[in-house]
Motif scaffolding. Structure first.
Motif, PDB file in Angstrom:
ATOM      1  N   UNK A   1      61.404  37.453   2.237  1.00  0.00           N
ATOM      2  CA  UNK A   1      61.163  38.759   2.855  1.00  0.00           C
ATOM      3  C   UNK A   1      61.142  39.859   1.793  1.00  0.00           C
TER       4      UNK A   1
ATOM      5  N   UNK B   1      52.214  44.724   6.131  1.00  0.00           N
ATOM      6  CA  UNK B   1      52.020  43.451   6.837  1.00  0.00           C
ATOM      7  C   UNK B   1      52.997  43.297   8.015  1.00  0.00           C
ATOM      8  N   UNK B   2      54.201  43.865   7.893  1.00  0.00           N
ATOM      9  CA  UNK B   2      55.161  43.789   9.008  1.00  0.00           C
ATOM     10  C   UNK B   2      54.632  44.561  10.221  1.00  0.00           C
TER      11      UNK B   2
ATOM     12  N   UNK C   1      51.713  42.728  11.914  1.00  0.00           N
ATOM     13  CA  UNK C   1      52.217  41.601  12.718  1.00  0.00           C
ATOM     14  C   UNK C   1      52.876  42.121  13.994  1.00  0.00           C
ATOM     15  N   UNK C   2      53.635  43.200  13.873  1.00  0.00           N
ATOM     16  CA  UNK C   2      54.312  43.755  15.048  1.00  0.00           C
ATOM     17  C   UNK C   2      53.300  44.155  16.111  1.00  0.00           C
TER      18      UNK C   2
ATOM     19  N   UNK D   1      50.297  42.978  16.596  1.00  0.00           N
ATOM     20  CA  UNK D   1      49.692  41.778  17.208  1.00  0.00           C
ATOM     21  C   UNK D   1      50.639  41.137  18.213  1.00  0.00           C
ATOM     22  N   UNK D   2      51.903  41.057  17.838  1.00  0.00           N
ATOM     23  CA  UNK D   2      52.907  40.445  18.715  1.00  0.00           C
ATOM     24  C   UNK D   2      53.056  41.273  19.982  1.00  0.00           C
TER      25      UNK D   2
ATOM     26  N   UNK E   1      50.338  40.931  22.721  1.00  0.00           N
ATOM     27  CA  UNK E   1      50.100  39.627  23.337  1.00  0.00           C
ATOM     28  C   UNK E   1      51.166  39.332  24.393  1.00  0.00           C
TER      29      UNK E   1
ATOM     30  N   UNK F   1      53.979  36.842  23.869  1.00  0.00           N
ATOM     31  CA  UNK F   1      55.007  37.081  22.848  1.00  0.00           C
ATOM     32  C   UNK F   1      55.952  38.188  23.294  1.00  0.00           C
TER      33      UNK F   1
ATOM     34  N   UNK G   1      59.180  40.290  21.471  1.00  0.00           N
ATOM     35  CA  UNK G   1      60.057  40.504  20.331  1.00  0.00           C
ATOM     36  C   UNK G   1      61.181  41.392  20.829  1.00  0.00           C
TER      37      UNK G   1
ATOM     38  N   UNK H   1      62.471  36.364  18.659  1.00  0.00           N
ATOM     39  CA  UNK H   1      61.044  36.357  18.979  1.00  0.00           C
ATOM     40  C   UNK H   1      60.794  35.190  19.929  1.00  0.00           C
TER      41      UNK H   1
ATOM     42  N   UNK I   1      58.222  33.131  22.357  1.00  0.00           N
ATOM     43  CA  UNK I   1      56.789  32.871  22.467  1.00  0.00           C
ATOM     44  C   UNK I   1      56.547  31.853  23.578  1.00  0.00           C
TER      45      UNK I   1
ATOM     46  N   UNK J   1      61.703  32.049  17.622  1.00  0.00           N
ATOM     47  CA  UNK J   1      61.594  32.207  16.171  1.00  0.00           C
ATOM     48  C   UNK J   1      62.418  33.438  15.789  1.00  0.00           C
ATOM     49  N   UNK J   2      62.703  33.540  14.514  1.00  0.00           N
ATOM     50  CA  UNK J   2      63.320  34.760  13.964  1.00  0.00           C
ATOM     51  C   UNK J   2      64.584  35.183  14.718  1.00  0.00           C
TER      52      UNK J   2
END
Lengths: 134, 134
Positions: free
Chosen positions: A12, A21-22, A25-26, A28-29, A32, A35, A37, A51, A53, A69-70
């Motif tokens: 990380x 990039x974080x 990704x946030x 996109x999550x 959807x 997903x 978070x 996370x 899914x 995940x995570x």
């Protein structure tokens, strides 16, 4: 929290500002519906992440799978039940949505995590295999 | 093929007509651009399956993950390279899309599968844990 252990610190990048990039990704999550978070808060402070899914699947008779995940809890306040509370929420959420099973992978070296998930009823039935594509 | 081994025969239902749950799952998978369900064909006959999933992730610096599920090859024609060909296609596809890693779980008892994935470069770094929600 993702960066705050030996494995995470290698992969990380926790700095101000956070790498874009974080944020990408946030978004996109967040967009959807399969997903979710979530964070755990104590006194307005974020102390846990998870996370969740949902994966439609052709096996298990086309049964919906839930995957986590995570999953992380702030190092300073572990063993207070925050992780269990997040996981119980995720399990309840997955049942409500009709998922047939919940799955996750955890690094072989995280023995505390193995015991934690076993206490929640998870079985160590599988190997988790990873291939770096970088 | 999903039903055609000891583990699969316990959880799948292969009959005419197929349970509707398979069709419902197929429609959901087919409609989601993060999912690709592919088959391998030889002489017009389906001899392999692979489900490739792209998962935006908050860890790995917001890196995209690729996951494979339901990798199966017809029992009668294993060891002819069909599985490898499908996996190489999936890996190439994941690289093109910018995924940082590929992940999968495989039952502890499937030792042939462990060797198969190791030959492709996968590492047995994780435990795969499952919780039945039924």
């Amino acid at each position: 929290m993702l960066a705050d252990d030996e494995l995470g610190s290698r992969r990380e990048k926790y700095e101000e500002p956070l790498p874009e990039s974080y944020a990408v990704a946030f978004e996109q999550i967040n967009a959807d519906p399969n997903h979710q978070l979530v964070v755990a808060e104590t006194d307005g402070r974020v102390v846990g992440t998870l996370h969740l899914i949902f994966l439609p699947s052709i096996s298990y008779q086309g049964g919906l799978r839930a995957q986590v995940e995570s999953v992380r809890v702030d190092k300073g306040i572990r063993n207070l039940g925050i992780g269990s509370e997040m996981m119980r929420w995720a399990i309840e959420c997955a049942r409500e949505r009709g998922a047939q099973l919940m799955q996750l992978t955890t690094h072989r070296s995280r023995e505390d995590a193995h015991r934690f998930y076993e206490r929640l009823g998870f079985q160590k039935s599988h190997l988790g295999m990873k291939l770096s594509l970088k």
